[in-house]
Design an enzyme around this catalytic site. Sequence first.
Site, PDB file in Angstrom:
ATOM      1  N   GLU A 294      39.105  49.286  47.259  1.00 22.51           N
ATOM      2  CA  GLU A 294      40.010  48.382  46.538  1.00 22.51           C
ATOM      3  C   GLU A 294      41.402  48.490  47.171  1.00 22.51           C
ATOM      4  O   GLU A 294      41.761  49.511  47.748  1.00 22.51           O
ATOM      5  CB  GLU A 294      40.093  48.786  45.059  1.00 22.51           C
ATOM      6  CG  GLU A 294      38.870  48.440  44.225  1.00 22.51           C
ATOM      7  CD  GLU A 294      38.835  46.988  43.741  1.00 22.51           C
ATOM      8  OE1 GLU A 294      39.728  46.205  44.113  1.00 22.51           O
ATOM      9  OE2 GLU A 294      37.883  46.654  43.010  1.00 22.51           O
TER      10      GLU A 294
ATOM     11  N   GLU B 171      32.669  42.034  39.810  1.00 23.46           N
ATOM     12  CA  GLU B 171      33.628  43.078  39.448  1.00 23.46           C
ATOM     13  C   GLU B 171      34.776  42.485  38.644  1.00 23.46           C
ATOM     14  O   GLU B 171      35.257  43.089  37.683  1.00 23.46           O
ATOM     15  CB  GLU B 171      34.179  43.758  40.712  1.00 23.46           C
ATOM     16  CG  GLU B 171      35.006  45.022  40.424  1.00 23.46           C
ATOM     17  CD  GLU B 171      36.477  44.767  40.091  1.00 23.46           C
ATOM     18  OE1 GLU B 171      37.124  45.651  39.529  1.00 23.46           O
ATOM     19  OE2 GLU B 171      36.968  43.650  40.390  1.00 23.46           O
ATOM     20  N   GLU B 172      35.187  41.283  39.053  1.00 29.36           N
ATOM     21  CA  GLU B 172      36.350  40.678  38.407  1.00 29.36           C
ATOM     22  C   GLU B 172      36.053  40.282  36.956  1.00 29.36           C
ATOM     23  O   GLU B 172      36.980  40.033  36.187  1.00 29.36           O
ATOM     24  CB  GLU B 172      36.827  39.456  39.207  1.00 29.36           C
ATOM     25  CG  GLU B 172      37.280  39.780  40.641  1.00 29.36           C
ATOM     26  CD  GLU B 172      38.592  40.554  40.701  1.00 29.36           C
ATOM     27  OE1 GLU B 172      39.140  40.899  39.650  1.00 29.36           O
ATOM     28  OE2 GLU B 172      39.054  40.827  41.827  1.00 29.36           O
TER      29      GLU B 172
ATOM     30  N   ASP C 269      33.014  39.265  44.934  1.00 29.44           N
ATOM     31  CA  ASP C 269      33.582  38.154  44.171  1.00 29.44           C
ATOM     32  C   ASP C 269      35.107  38.165  44.250  1.00 29.44           C
ATOM     33  O   ASP C 269      35.725  39.210  44.473  1.00 29.44           O
ATOM     34  CB  ASP C 269      33.099  38.163  42.712  1.00 29.44           C
ATOM     35  CG  ASP C 269      33.456  39.434  41.947  1.00 29.44           C
ATOM     36  OD1 ASP C 269      33.327  40.539  42.519  1.00 29.44           O
ATOM     37  OD2 ASP C 269      33.873  39.340  40.780  1.00 29.44           O
TER      38      ASP C 269
HETATM   39 ZN   LIG Z   1      39.075  44.242  43.389  1.00 29.32          ZN
END
Ligand SMILES: [Zn+2]
Length: 433
Positions: free
Chosen positions: A195, A166-167, A103
């Site tokens: 990341e 995740e966001e 995402d």
């Molecule tokens: Zn990220």
Amino acid sequence: MTELSLSAELIDRLRTSVAARREELVDLTRELIRFPTVNPPGEAYRPCAEFIGRRLARRGFALEYVRAEGTAGDSERWPRLNVIARRASGLPGPCVHFNGHIDVVQTGAGWTVDPFAGTVREGKLFGRGACDMKGGLAAAIVAVEALIDSGARLPGTLEISGTVDEESGGYGGVHYLAERGFFSPPRVDHVIIPEPLNVDRVCIGHRGVWWAEIETHGRIAHGSMPFLGDCAVRHMNAVLDRFESELYPKLAARKTDMPVVPSGARHSTLNINSIHGGLAELQDGALPSPCVPDSCRMVLDRRWLIEEDLEGVKEEVRDLLEQLVKERTGFSYSLRDIFEVRPVMSDRNGPVALAAAAAVRCVIGRDPEFICSPGTYDQKHIDRVGRLRDCIAYGPGILDVAHQPDEYVLIDDLVASAQVMTLAAASLLSRSA
Ligand SMILES: [Zn+2]
């Protein structure tokens, strides 16, 4: 043999093989960027997850698609679909897992290129997610493919997952999978989350989070006679005054031993995310109706250190509000928890951190910096729910350009990080050989 526990010949072969895939790596990143996986609402998760699955199936990965049914935002229109790909060598050994979230955040204003085109210019690849973190996910996929294609007879198992949400906290993604055993030993032993933290930095954890809402209460009255009511906004101003005079200086004086970057984030921090009191925002052309606000709400975002404890963090704010109850006429409040995350920090001398550090020395030519992230990422669920401690974040991209307009990743960094990931994975697998 080197500190990577790989022969010089294999190290050389893997590095050359990844370098030769430069164009392929750029193309894969662009293909991922072209899925507009914006969260919320969680657009295009299914085609993006299936694209990753189809690609890895060609290298003999077994696929599992797990939809996080019933989690926030999940619907037939926007299914929270995760893909987990697993390839066992047939020889007993550890499992190395690469986890990337698919995402991305909304694009926002200010772009000079199409955010979903994957434009390449002057060694940079632009697009929403180029840095956070489709570039990292593509680098992990190419790293693993290069390792498989090398024909090196390594024991153990490789896994790659593309996960969602995740966001927005990771509850439809890594959290959901961790609850179902996907991130626990003995299934998985070492996790790398690519990341964007720069190619020469190994991230071992993050600070904690407490989001809460404070509401001050008042009494509604006609705006021409405010003395007949009680203004909730003025009460909130008293809260802000106490924050300025008492809380902010205390937070600034506190400093963690965690190697958080940037260094400003080594202190406890507090952001006021929003504040609202009184009438709803005016629509164009409307006139306000004059009232004394009977409610004012503030959302605060407190980032806390591993040396602090969550109860103490909350207590500090509650004490200050209780003082106002005693000292300020008419003051009353409510305090509501919204979200909390505990800080995590893995061992910098653990297997995955050491393997990544050795691989960085080999590829980049200098000692990596061990860091912690100012914000959180999915490591929290792997640590707390999966109870798997040997986890780091390592990937290409500059953290500062994440979530910004004209987000980009340097193509050189994509290649270098893929080389690091190949070597780290090979080294972790061969440790048990
Ligand atoms: Zn990220």
